[in-house]
Design an enzyme around this catalytic site. Structure first.
Site, PDB file in Angstrom:
ATOM      1  N   TYR A  66       1.447  -1.374  -0.277  1.00  0.00           N
ATOM      2  CA  TYR A  66       0.188  -0.229  -0.013  1.00  0.00           C
ATOM      3  C   TYR A  66       1.501   1.619  -0.002  1.00  0.00           C
ATOM      4  CZ  TYR A  66      -4.243  -3.251   0.862  1.00  0.00           C
ATOM      5  OH  TYR A  66      -5.037  -4.135   0.743  1.00  0.00           O
ATOM      6  N   GLY A 124       3.628   4.308  -1.418  1.00  0.00           N
ATOM      7  CA  GLY A 124       3.906   4.540  -2.547  1.00  0.00           C
ATOM      8  C   GLY A 124       2.796   5.363  -3.622  1.00  0.00           C
ATOM      9  N   TYR A 174       0.024   3.979  -5.300  1.00  0.00           N
ATOM     10  CA  TYR A 174       0.565   3.132  -5.653  1.00  0.00           C
ATOM     11  C   TYR A 174      -0.883   1.719  -4.531  1.00  0.00           C
ATOM     12  CZ  TYR A 174       3.247  -0.955  -4.316  1.00  0.00           C
ATOM     13  OH  TYR A 174       3.427  -2.808  -3.718  1.00  0.00           O
ATOM     14  N   HIS A 190      -4.410   4.861   5.075  1.00  0.00           N
ATOM     15  CA  HIS A 190      -4.293   6.090   4.399  1.00  0.00           C
ATOM     16  C   HIS A 190      -5.802   6.365   3.349  1.00  0.00           C
ATOM     17  CE1 HIS A 190      -2.441   9.515   1.675  1.00  0.00           C
ATOM     18  NE2 HIS A 190      -2.922  10.090   2.472  1.00  0.00           N
ATOM     19  N   ASP A 191      -4.663   4.789   2.079  1.00  0.00           N
ATOM     20  CA  ASP A 191      -5.654   4.502   0.645  1.00  0.00           C
ATOM     21  C   ASP A 191      -6.754   4.529   0.940  1.00  0.00           C
ATOM     22  OD1 ASP A 191      -3.021   4.617  -0.199  1.00  0.00           O
ATOM     23  OD2 ASP A 191      -3.057   2.487  -0.831  1.00  0.00           O
TER      24      ASP A 191
END
EC number: 3.1.1.4
Length: 153
Positions: free
Chosen positions: A62, A64, A67, A86-87
């Site tokens: 996860y 990047g 990404y 966070h994503d």
């Protein structure tokens, strides 16, 4: 002079962020008419590449820029879990990569990272976390500036 040398890396990232006219501009897929995760696939493998090069960094599944892991994939370690949360936060806020709440929560999560890393990891977790922290601190700063402008303040 030392003051300016310390600011130089952040200023270059800030300049890049300020050139983006909208906070969604960090999503290259918007510019290309497609979402990278949909076209390029998502990560099912714990990776550790370009650990100290922010634009190319790939850590876990996860961490990047542009990404992310596939839906339902478990994070590789505690740092990767921070990036996964966070994503998800960014996704639920209209892909706003400059969302201050999401970014500040990531910074807090990084502060609490401890424990074992994943087998085969070639990155120093502390250094990788520091690189991510630098990018996210800059994004918080830029988000505050750009969101004030967007709100007419």
């Amino acid at each position: 002079m030392r003051f300016f040398l310390k600011l130089a890396p952040r200023c270059s990232v800030l300049l890049l962020l300020l050139l983006v006219t909208a906070s969604r501009g960090l999503n290259i897929g918007d510019l290309l008419g497609s979402t990278p995760a949909k076209d390029q696939g998502c990560s099912r493998t714990c990776e550790s590449q370009f650990c100290t090069i922010a634009p190319l960094l790939r850590y876990g599944k996860y961490c990047g820029i542009l990404y992310s892991g596939c839906p339902g994939e478990r994070p590789c370690d505690a740092l990767d879990a921070c990036c996964m949360v966070h994503d998800h936060c960014v996704d639920t806020h209209n892909d706003d990569y400059l969302n201050t709440m999401c970014n500040e929560n990531l910074l807090s999560c990084i502060d609490r990272v401890s424990g074992a890393t994943f087998p085969g990891n070639k990155c120093n977790v502390g250094q990788t976390a520091s690189v991510i922290r630098g990018v996210i601190e800059t994004a918080v700063f830029a988000g505050k500036i750009l969101h004030k402008r967007d709100d007419g303040q």
